[in-house]
Design a protein around this motif. Structure first.
Motif: not given
Ligand SMILES: [Zn+2]
Length: 209
Positions: A1-17
């Motif tokens: 699950m930790e991977n998914l949470i860090s993935g979501a954070i990466k999405f918000m902070q990087q990919d989405f932008k």
């Protein structure tokens, strides 16, 4: 699950932008050009194998990428209602039904009664492929690789036939308003084959131009 949470954070902070304008342009409504019906299998990623982004594919994924025949039912018809919505509310232009190699859903068709008793809803779902199962059993008695290959391909042809039972699909196809395709994706080679309606076989996808 930790991977998914860090993935979501990466999405918000990087990919989405990086794709902020695209997401903003999609904020009010979607206008996908294609209905993609694939297997729930974790190895089949529709946007990856079609090189598409958000807003392009309306995706339905279920066990073994099965299209059931159209009916108006008392039950909760997930796949049927999603196809109905794609056709009549989203007015999609293309339909792709995509099968794949080593499909666990297709393989479950040959589970023992004991194994199937643990997954009663899957057992019921797979009765949609019962006619195929009977045909294949007589052709490929002990050859399980041949059995899988035939089941996955005939399942796609069955889904193509069933999609024609949805109101307006045959007419839209004849008028050239929509295109219908069946693809077969081989996981370990990355190859995608397309069903040729005239020759009734699968050939590697070629550029049209
Ligand atoms: Zn599958």
């Amino acid at each position: 699950m930790e991977n998914l949470i860090s993935g979501a954070i990466k999405f918000m902070q990087q990919d989405f932008k990086e794709h902020k304008e695209l997401f903003e342009s999609l904020k009010n409504k979607q206008n996908p050009h294609t209905l993609f019906i694939g297997c729930s299998d974790s190895r089949v990623i529709p946007s990856l194998i079609t090189n598409t982004g958000p807003g392009e594919l309306f995706v339905i994924r279920n066990i073994a990428n099965i299209v059931p025949p159209y009916r108006i039912g008392e039950d909760f018809l997930s796949t049927t209602s999603a196809i109905e919505y794609a056709l009549n509310s989203l007015h999609i232009k293309n339909i792709i039904v995509c099968g794949h190699s080593n499909c666990g859903g297709c393989n479950a068709l040959y589970y023992s009664d004991e194994e199937l008793s643990k997954i009663p809803n899957v057992k019921k779902w797979l009765t949609l492929l019962e006619p195929i199962k009977q045909d294949i059993k007589s052709i490929s008695k002990n050859d399980t690789a041949m059995r899988s290959w035939l089941t996955e391909k005939l399942n796609l042809v069955n889904s193509l036939q069933n999609i024609l039972t949805y109101p307006g699909v045959e007419e839209a196809l004849n008028q050239g308003k929509i295109e219908l395709h069946a693809w077969y994706y081989i996981i370990e080679t990355g190859e995608i084959y397309e069903y040729n309606f005239k020759e009734k076989n699968f050939t590697l996808i070629q550029n049209r131009r």
